[in-house]
Design a protein around this motif. Structure first.
Motif, PDB file in Angstrom:
ATOM      1  N   PHE A 161      24.629 -14.987  -5.295  1.00 55.96           N
ATOM      2  CA  PHE A 161      24.269 -13.453  -5.957  1.00 55.96           C
ATOM      3  C   PHE A 161      22.840 -13.014  -5.674  1.00 55.96           C
ATOM      4  O   PHE A 161      21.960 -14.108  -5.752  1.00 55.96           O
ATOM      5  N   ILE A 162      22.549 -11.953  -5.527  1.00 52.57           N
ATOM      6  CA  ILE A 162      21.210 -11.492  -5.209  1.00 52.57           C
ATOM      7  C   ILE A 162      20.894 -10.397  -6.109  1.00 52.57           C
ATOM      8  O   ILE A 162      21.442  -9.142  -6.016  1.00 52.57           O
ATOM      9  N   ILE A 163      20.111 -10.698  -7.199  1.00 48.58           N
ATOM     10  CA  ILE A 163      19.452  -9.692  -7.993  1.00 48.58           C
ATOM     11  C   ILE A 163      18.251  -9.023  -7.376  1.00 48.58           C
ATOM     12  O   ILE A 163      17.432  -9.607  -7.031  1.00 48.58           O
ATOM     13  N   PHE A 164      18.286  -7.830  -7.166  1.00 48.62           N
ATOM     14  CA  PHE A 164      17.134  -7.154  -6.446  1.00 48.62           C
ATOM     15  C   PHE A 164      16.479  -5.844  -7.114  1.00 48.62           C
ATOM     16  O   PHE A 164      17.317  -5.227  -7.925  1.00 48.62           O
ATOM     17  N   GLU A 165      15.272  -5.534  -6.786  1.00 47.98           N
ATOM     18  CA  GLU A 165      14.787  -4.642  -7.274  1.00 47.98           C
ATOM     19  C   GLU A 165      14.033  -3.863  -6.033  1.00 47.98           C
ATOM     20  O   GLU A 165      13.280  -4.699  -5.310  1.00 47.98           O
ATOM     21  N   ILE A 166      13.718  -2.643  -5.851  1.00 45.80           N
ATOM     22  CA  ILE A 166      13.073  -2.066  -5.208  1.00 45.80           C
ATOM     23  C   ILE A 166      12.078  -1.237  -5.648  1.00 45.80           C
ATOM     24  O   ILE A 166      12.418  -0.248  -6.564  1.00 45.80           O
ATOM     25  N   LYS A 167      10.824  -1.482  -5.276  1.00 43.01           N
ATOM     26  CA  LYS A 167       9.709  -0.863  -5.918  1.00 43.01           C
ATOM     27  C   LYS A 167       8.744  -0.343  -4.973  1.00 43.01           C
ATOM     28  O   LYS A 167       8.414  -1.130  -3.931  1.00 43.01           O
ATOM     29  N   SER A 168       8.272   0.878  -4.922  1.00 43.18           N
ATOM     30  CA  SER A 168       7.433   1.438  -3.942  1.00 43.18           C
ATOM     31  C   SER A 168       6.128   0.747  -3.911  1.00 43.18           C
ATOM     32  O   SER A 168       5.235   0.355  -2.853  1.00 43.18           O
ATOM     33  N   ALA A 169       5.711   0.477  -5.194  1.00 37.70           N
ATOM     34  CA  ALA A 169       4.182  -0.063  -5.038  1.00 37.70           C
ATOM     35  C   ALA A 169       3.844  -1.008  -6.465  1.00 37.70           C
ATOM     36  O   ALA A 169       3.517  -0.486  -7.530  1.00 37.70           O
ATOM     37  N   PRO A 170       4.699  -2.040  -6.483  1.00 43.03           N
ATOM     38  CA  PRO A 170       4.860  -2.780  -7.735  1.00 43.03           C
ATOM     39  C   PRO A 170       3.489  -3.449  -8.039  1.00 43.03           C
ATOM     40  O   PRO A 170       2.589  -3.957  -7.182  1.00 43.03           O
ATOM     41  N   ASP A 171       3.083  -4.047  -9.281  1.00 42.32           N
ATOM     42  CA  ASP A 171       2.193  -4.756  -9.721  1.00 42.32           C
ATOM     43  C   ASP A 171       2.579  -5.971 -10.225  1.00 42.32           C
ATOM     44  O   ASP A 171       3.660  -6.101 -10.348  1.00 42.32           O
ATOM     45  N   VAL A 172       1.628  -6.904 -10.754  1.00 48.03           N
ATOM     46  CA  VAL A 172       2.008  -8.030 -11.128  1.00 48.03           C
ATOM     47  C   VAL A 172       2.902  -8.049 -12.559  1.00 48.03           C
ATOM     48  O   VAL A 172       3.654  -8.861 -12.795  1.00 48.03           O
ATOM     49  N   GLU A 173       2.641  -6.891 -13.617  1.00 48.60           N
ATOM     50  CA  GLU A 173       3.414  -6.763 -14.377  1.00 48.60           C
ATOM     51  C   GLU A 173       4.787  -6.332 -14.045  1.00 48.60           C
ATOM     52  O   GLU A 173       5.856  -6.873 -14.713  1.00 48.60           O
ATOM     53  N   ASP A 174       4.999  -5.567 -13.119  1.00 45.95           N
ATOM     54  CA  ASP A 174       6.559  -5.390 -12.718  1.00 45.95           C
ATOM     55  C   ASP A 174       7.208  -6.519 -12.192  1.00 45.95           C
ATOM     56  O   ASP A 174       8.370  -6.837 -12.377  1.00 45.95           O
ATOM     57  N   VAL A 175       6.146  -7.559 -11.549  1.00 38.04           N
ATOM     58  CA  VAL A 175       7.009  -8.815 -10.976  1.00 38.04           C
ATOM     59  C   VAL A 175       7.318  -9.494 -12.291  1.00 38.04           C
ATOM     60  O   VAL A 175       8.511 -10.202 -12.299  1.00 38.04           O
ATOM     61  N   GLU A 176       6.506  -9.701 -13.384  1.00 42.81           N
ATOM     62  CA  GLU A 176       6.721 -10.573 -14.395  1.00 42.81           C
ATOM     63  C   GLU A 176       8.174  -9.863 -15.098  1.00 42.81           C
ATOM     64  O   GLU A 176       9.025 -10.392 -15.664  1.00 42.81           O
ATOM     65  N   ARG A 177       8.060  -8.644 -15.215  1.00 42.26           N
ATOM     66  CA  ARG A 177       9.160  -7.923 -16.041  1.00 42.26           C
ATOM     67  C   ARG A 177      10.514  -8.166 -15.225  1.00 42.26           C
ATOM     68  O   ARG A 177      11.509  -8.459 -15.876  1.00 42.26           O
ATOM     69  N   PHE A 178      10.465  -7.995 -13.707  1.00 45.75           N
ATOM     70  CA  PHE A 178      11.455  -8.230 -12.986  1.00 45.75           C
ATOM     71  C   PHE A 178      12.188  -9.740 -13.120  1.00 45.75           C
ATOM     72  O   PHE A 178      13.131 -10.176 -13.455  1.00 45.75           O
ATOM     73  N   ALA A 179      11.195 -10.800 -13.271  1.00 51.01           N
ATOM     74  CA  ALA A 179      11.510 -12.107 -13.533  1.00 51.01           C
ATOM     75  C   ALA A 179      12.166 -12.300 -14.625  1.00 51.01           C
ATOM     76  O   ALA A 179      13.230 -12.968 -14.753  1.00 51.01           O
ATOM     77  N   ASP A 180      11.975 -11.764 -15.544  1.00 51.05           N
ATOM     78  CA  ASP A 180      12.291 -11.700 -17.137  1.00 51.05           C
ATOM     79  C   ASP A 180      13.772 -11.159 -16.999  1.00 51.05           C
ATOM     80  O   ASP A 180      14.651 -11.975 -17.406  1.00 51.05           O
ATOM     81  N   LYS A 181      13.936 -10.046 -16.376  1.00 51.38           N
ATOM     82  CA  LYS A 181      15.089  -9.395 -16.443  1.00 51.38           C
ATOM     83  C   LYS A 181      16.251 -10.322 -15.803  1.00 51.38           C
ATOM     84  O   LYS A 181      17.332 -10.402 -15.940  1.00 51.38           O
ATOM     85  N   CYS A 182      15.468 -10.876 -14.474  1.00 57.17           N
ATOM     86  CA  CYS A 182      16.666 -11.940 -13.826  1.00 57.17           C
ATOM     87  C   CYS A 182      17.180 -13.038 -14.620  1.00 57.17           C
ATOM     88  O   CYS A 182      18.362 -13.121 -14.855  1.00 57.17           O
ATOM     89  N   GLU A 183      16.149 -13.491 -15.339  1.00 60.63           N
ATOM     90  CA  GLU A 183      16.646 -14.431 -16.380  1.00 60.63           C
ATOM     91  C   GLU A 183      17.652 -13.875 -17.553  1.00 60.63           C
ATOM     92  O   GLU A 183      18.556 -14.924 -17.707  1.00 60.63           O
ATOM     93  N   LEU A 184      17.621 -13.179 -17.931  1.00 59.59           N
ATOM     94  CA  LEU A 184      18.415 -12.060 -18.830  1.00 59.59           C
ATOM     95  C   LEU A 184      19.848 -12.121 -18.067  1.00 59.59           C
ATOM     96  O   LEU A 184      20.800 -12.454 -18.758  1.00 59.59           O
ATOM     97  N   ILE A 185      19.712 -11.490 -17.051  1.00 55.02           N
ATOM     98  CA  ILE A 185      21.145 -11.318 -16.204  1.00 55.02           C
ATOM     99  C   ILE A 185      22.017 -12.488 -16.017  1.00 55.02           C
ATOM    100  O   ILE A 185      22.902 -12.705 -16.049  1.00 55.02           O
ATOM    101  N   ILE A 186      21.076 -13.751 -15.410  1.00 54.10           N
ATOM    102  CA  ILE A 186      21.711 -14.892 -15.204  1.00 54.10           C
ATOM    103  C   ILE A 186      22.273 -15.420 -16.556  1.00 54.10           C
ATOM    104  O   ILE A 186      23.308 -15.959 -16.427  1.00 54.10           O
ATOM    105  N   HIS A 187      21.599 -15.271 -17.694  1.00 56.17           N
ATOM    106  CA  HIS A 187      22.006 -15.720 -18.985  1.00 56.17           C
ATOM    107  C   HIS A 187      23.251 -15.042 -19.245  1.00 56.17           C
ATOM    108  O   HIS A 187      24.479 -15.715 -19.602  1.00 56.17           O
ATOM    109  N   GLU A 188      23.210 -13.728 -19.472  1.00 54.20           N
ATOM    110  CA  GLU A 188      24.241 -12.985 -19.920  1.00 54.20           C
ATOM    111  C   GLU A 188      25.601 -12.917 -18.955  1.00 54.20           C
ATOM    112  O   GLU A 188      26.582 -12.934 -19.638  1.00 54.20           O
TER     113      GLU A 188
END
Length: 135
Positions: free
Chosen positions: A75-102
């Protein structure tokens, strides 16, 4: 009313064509970026919704959108961002954990991928910290 109906119908058809092209493009980007030739557009699940039922990353009941590639062995959970910042990375990491759990996914078979053209060092370091592949 007739004009608005025509605009909605035409825009809907255009959106469908664009959507198919987008899926093909995303599949191609992932194939190249991950050196994985078996990524086909029909295996992509774009704009899926997951609900945080247990307050894992936000208020219970809040929905999050995600994109996923599914095959028999990964499974590849992915996100495409034109110009991410550290907060975007952290939110994506959290969302991945939620997806894996749910979705009750095997964590060992999940890759988390952030696709961007803007690979600044802070973002790259945050991706490493969170186990995210930066492409």
């Amino acid at each position: 009313d007739d004009m608005m109906s025509w605009v909605h119908l035409t825009a809907g058809r255009f959106q469908s064509r664009i959507g198919k092209s987008l899926e093909d493009t995303i599949a191609g980007v992932l194939r190249v970026a991950l050196h994985t030739p078996n990524i086909k557009p029909e295996k992509l699940k774009l704009r899926q919704k997951v609900t945080d039922t247990k307050w894992l990353i936000g208020k219970p009941g809040r929905e999050y959108e995600y994109d996923l590639f599914v095959s028999d062995d990964q499974f590849i959970i992915f996100e495409i961002k034109s110009a991410p910042d550290v907060e975007d990375v952290e939110r994506f990491a959290d969302k991945c954990e939620l997806i894996i759990h749910e979705l009750s996914l095997n964590k060992d078979k999940v890759k988390k991928v952030l696709v961007t053209l803007a690979k600044i060092s802070e973002v790259a370091n945050s991706c490493i910290e969170h186990g995210i592949i930066l492409c």
